[in-house]
Design a protein around this motif. Structure first.
Motif, mmCIF file in Angstrom:
data_model
loop_
_atom_site.group_PDB
_atom_site.id
_atom_site.type_symbol
_atom_site.label_atom_id
_atom_site.label_comp_id
_atom_site.label_asym_id
_atom_site.label_seq_id
_atom_site.Cartn_x
_atom_site.Cartn_y
_atom_site.Cartn_z
ATOM 1 N N LYS A 33 -9.235 -11.029 1.841
ATOM 2 C CA LYS A 33 -8.832 -9.451 1.514
ATOM 3 C C LYS A 33 -9.265 -8.652 2.726
ATOM 4 O O LYS A 33 -8.436 -7.631 3.293
ATOM 5 N N TYR A 34 -10.428 -8.986 3.567
ATOM 6 C CA TYR A 34 -10.660 -8.220 4.849
ATOM 7 C C TYR A 34 -9.470 -8.601 5.848
ATOM 8 O O TYR A 34 -9.016 -7.778 6.565
ATOM 9 N N GLN A 61 -6.357 -8.940 5.039
ATOM 10 C CA GLN A 61 -5.267 -8.110 4.779
ATOM 11 C C GLN A 61 -5.668 -6.627 5.288
ATOM 12 O O GLN A 61 -4.576 -5.692 5.645
ATOM 13 N N LEU A 62 -6.889 -6.068 5.031
ATOM 14 C CA LEU A 62 -7.123 -4.806 5.705
ATOM 15 C C LEU A 62 -6.849 -4.816 7.075
ATOM 16 O O LEU A 62 -6.335 -3.723 7.601
ATOM 17 N N ILE A 116 -14.531 0.289 -0.286
ATOM 18 C CA ILE A 116 -14.071 -1.009 -0.702
ATOM 19 C C ILE A 116 -15.179 -2.038 -0.784
ATOM 20 O O ILE A 116 -16.204 -1.954 -0.222
ATOM 21 N N THR A 150 -4.535 -10.558 -2.444
ATOM 22 C CA THR A 150 -5.086 -9.507 -1.630
ATOM 23 C C THR A 150 -4.967 -8.079 -2.151
ATOM 24 O O THR A 150 -4.905 -7.094 -1.679
ATOM 25 N N PRO A 180 -16.270 -0.331 3.910
ATOM 26 C CA PRO A 180 -16.549 -1.291 3.084
ATOM 27 C C PRO A 180 -18.179 -1.539 2.805
ATOM 28 O O PRO A 180 -18.973 -0.831 3.602
ATOM 29 N N TYR A 182 0.781 -1.165 0.068
ATOM 30 C CA TYR A 182 -0.008 0.027 -0.171
ATOM 31 C C TYR A 182 0.796 1.280 -0.065
ATOM 32 O O TYR A 182 0.410 2.399 -0.522
ATOM 33 N N ALA A 234 -6.951 -5.068 -1.697
ATOM 34 C CA ALA A 234 -6.955 -4.181 -0.232
ATOM 35 C C ALA A 234 -5.847 -3.083 -0.168
ATOM 36 O O ALA A 234 -6.127 -1.962 0.224
ATOM 37 N N ASP A 235 -4.756 -3.713 -0.723
ATOM 38 C CA ASP A 235 -3.628 -2.401 -0.604
ATOM 39 C C ASP A 235 -3.950 -1.501 -1.483
ATOM 40 O O ASP A 235 -3.815 -0.199 -1.490
#
Ligand code: PGA
Ligand code: ZN
Length: 432
Positions: free
Chosen positions: A405-406, A408-409, A392, A378, A149, A132, A381-382
């Motif tokens: 992905k969640y 990773q957030l 998102i 993922t 989200p 990110y 997410a970044d």
């Protein structure tokens, strides 16, 4: 640190629907490797960058991507050899030039995007940056932001064998103060929706993005079930949780341009669709409607925007296909007020980043989105955090391809503690 490309290699892997997709590795001279894979949509817009498929009916029903893989391992690897992975813009431009077609149909947008994303990962690794952070640098934003989200709860359309006419009903956490809090709020709604379905004897099997597929007969019935699920979770509709809808109306359109609601047994023209949506907004805490009309129904889109654009977020997905010219037309003609951002509709990382900037400059909201066919990658997410996109949309809280992905957030939040965008990001949020 030598960030020149030593080698590029791709392979065919499978996505969450068990269909082939492209994964690419970019290796640098200093030994760092970036890997990325690309997702695939079901309700794809016709102006999207081209997903190259082999069309050999004997192999994965014609969905193989071996030609795209060969294009990476051959032409693209050769062109990128010894290029500096830090020069992401030049690399993306080179890929577009090498392809030579407007929609990346020769090499395949799946081939091009996999390499573009893998290049960014390799560069980040070499510089000991989080992805990110690298994306933020490319985007030139002030700093990262954790996105609000919108989370898939109920599905129909092409994500659930057309069990309902509209494609997705989603929940937006309105009160959460952090991404962790947001995920928890929605997990409660998702679990309550399962219980609700079970009690009513409706199926609890998963749709493509991990939502439920209750097969309800109308949009209003689905909205009622959303309300019920939010309440059942001990939350207040309109205060704690708002509702978003992705109508995916392009996939409802008949050859005459009208919209066929097969489950309801009705065919509506654009203005009747607008009336129907106005009714939803009047009677339910709907804060966002995506693709309420078809991808080329610009006149009706204009009327929809002047009617509801002050009250709700109106998002163009198939309408804009993450394409700067289509978005420019929308801005010029005051169509929609938000953009769904899908890197594989665009074809390159910097193209996607620039599209977000174009929308932001014009005051449109941006929602970075996954596709209904995803891998464990993922990147999305970044991308949302790094560009500070604000929102998102990555599917429901079920199955690894979405939950990863969640997760990773949550990891990014722990690492950087970036501010959480929260519900204020929504234009014209409706409060009851
Ligand atoms: P798709 O669906 O990935 O099947 O296009 C996602 C969406 O329509 O937003
Ligand atoms: Zn959509």
């Amino acid at each position: 640190m030598n960030t020149r490309v030593r080698g590029v290699r791709a392979r065919q892997i499978l996505d969450s629907r068990g269909r082939p997709t492209v994964e690419a590795d970019v290796e640098l001279v200093d030994g760092n490797v970036g890997r990325a894979s690309v997702p695939s949509g079901a309700s794809a817009g016709s102006a999207e960058a081209h997903e190259l498929r082999d069309a050999d009916p004997a192999v994965y029903e014609g969905l193989g991507v071996l030609q795209a893989v060969a294009n990476v391992n051959g032409e693209i690897a050769k062109a990128l050899s010894a290029r500096d992975a830090l020069a992401q813009r030049e690399i993306d431009a080179l890929l577009i030039d090498l392809d030579g077609t407007p929609r990346l149909s020769r090499l395949g947008a799946n081939a091009v995007l996999a390499v573009s994303l893998a290049t960014a990962r390799a560069a980040a690794a070499s510089r000991h940056q989080a992805l990110y952070e690298r994306i933020g640098e490319l985007a030139g934003v002030d700093g990262p932001a954790m996105p609000l989200p919108m989370v898939n709860i109920l599905s129909g359309g092409l994500h659930a064998s057309r069990g309902m006419d509209a494609q997705d009903f989603l929940a937006i956490p309105a009160r959460a103060a952090s991404i962790a809090d947001a995920v928890h709020t929605i997990a409660r709604v998702r679990a309550a929706a399962s219980d609700e379905a079970q009690d009513r004897g409706l199926p609890t099997l998963l749709a493509d993005e991990g939502g439920l597929s209750p097969g309800l007969e109308s949009g209003r019935a689905a909205l009622q079930m959303m309300l019920r699920s939010i309440e059942r979770a001990g939350l207040r509709p309109g205060e704690d949780v708002l509702i978003a809808i992705d109508v995916a109306a392009t996939s409802l359109q008949q050859p005459d341009g009208r919209y066929r609601l097969a489950r309801e047994g009705r065919v509506l023209d654009g203005d009747e669709m607008i009336e129907m949506m106005a009714g939803w907004v009047r009677d339910f805490p709907v804060a966002s409607i995506e693709d309420g009309l078809g991808e080329d129904d610009w006149d009706a889109w204009r009327r929809l925007t002047s009617r509801l654009g002050g009250a709700v977020q109106l998002v163009g997905d198939d309408l804009f296909t993450t394409h700067p010219k289509r978005l420019a037309r929308g801005l010029r003609e005051s169509v929609a007020n938000g953009v769904l951002v899908k890197a594989n509709q665009n074809g390159t990382l910097t193209g996607t980043i620039d599209l977000i900037a174009q929308a932001r400059t014009a005051g449109y909201t941006t929602i970075v989105s996954a596709r209904s066919g995803e891998t464990e990658d993922t990147f999305v997410a970044d991308l949302a955090v790094g560009t500070a996109a604000g929102q998102i949309k990555i599917g429901s809280l079920r199955t690894s391809s979405t939950v990863s992905k969640y997760n990773q957030l949550l990891r990014i939040d722990e690492a950087c503690g970036a501010p959480y965008a929260g519900v204020a990001i929504l234009t014209g949020r409706k409060s009851r």
